[in-house]
Design a protein around this motif. Structure first.
Motif: not given
Length: 259
Positions: A41, A44, A146, A170, A206, A210, A215, A225, A239
């Motif tokens: 990730h 991100h 996610i 996560c 979630t 977020d 996803v 998302h 999403s």
């Protein structure tokens, strides 16, 4: 200790145990809590909108060295708001990049809740996430992953508490049937039927903050998302499918050089 006093003491212990468990369960409901692995990730992106002391937080995914994919409702275009993006936040420390432009998908039905941010190339080397293979999308029952930095605690009244977790969080969830007429709260942006993917997991949810996060299925991004319940596992999360917008996305990212 008399028999009656002993009984009262036992009942008190039981009550304390139940109360403590209930509080812990409330805390575990948000993502069912585990820190994302430090080697995953890395794409991100943290997106913030600030106005004075007010802060609105979203996630995003680096899909190209100059493009971030996120949710359109993350953009604040009212006067006084400042938008910022941060790459390399996981595992950190990350750095701020300049947002040069934003593009929201728009057709004859209106604006959809998906957006591309053009950024100045990151000073840190961060590999983008892989775009999906639309010939093999996730199906009902498949596990997706996610990640996010949304509010991760709630109080005893199930109200989300402010604050950002110290590490990217996560969760693994399973794809479920979305049903019809899933719409965002208090927003004119669209979640068209057929363009949505929904997912849920017992005890996992979630939160605000977020939105916009990727996803993932088979290590590729299949969803952005956009919403869900209110941190109390009250409904499935939702999403927008990346494959529904892949032509629009490629029109922006392919004219530029490399990922």
């Amino acid at each position: 200790m008399t028999a009656m006093a002993h009984l009262k003491f036992l009942l008190l212990l039981l009550w304390v145990g139940v109360t403590e468990s209930a509080v812990l369960d409330l805390h575990k409901r948000i993502f069912n809590g585990y820190d994302c692995e430090n080697t995953k990730h890395l794409y991100h992106v943290k997106i913030t909108a600030t106005k004075g002391t007010a802060v609105s937080r979203c996630g995003g995914s680096l899909i190209h060295r100059e493009w971030v994919l996120t949710a359109a409702h993350c953009w604040k275009d009212q006067p006084g708001w400042t938008m910022s993006a941060y790459v390399g936040i996981h595992p950190g420390p990350g750095s701020m990049v300049t947002i040069i432009d934003h593009q929201i998908f728009d057709d004859q039905t209106g604006k959809h809740d998906i957006m591309l941010l053009k950024i100045s190339p990151a000073s840190i080397r961060t590999d983008p996430v892989q775009l999906p293979d639309c010939s093999i999308p996730p199906n009902i029952g498949n596990e997706i992953k996610i990640a996010g930095l949304g509010r991760y605690l709630v109080n005893q009244q199930n109200i989300p508490l402010p604050g950002e977790p110290p590490h990217l969080r996560c969760a693994k969830m399973h794809v479920v049937n979305c049903g019809l007429n899933r719409t965002p709260c208090n927003s004119p942006l669209l979640w068209p039927n057929g363009n949505t993917m929904c997912y849920e997991e017992a005890g996992v949810d979630t939160c605000p903050g977020d939105s916009g996060g990727g996803v993932l299925f088979n290590n590729m991004i299949y969803g952005v998302h956009v919403g869900g319940g209110t941190c109390v596992c009250s409904r499935s999360a939702v999403s927008l499918k990346v494959c529904s917008y892949i032509g629009w996305i490629n029109n922006f990212i392919t004219p530029n050089s490399g990922k």
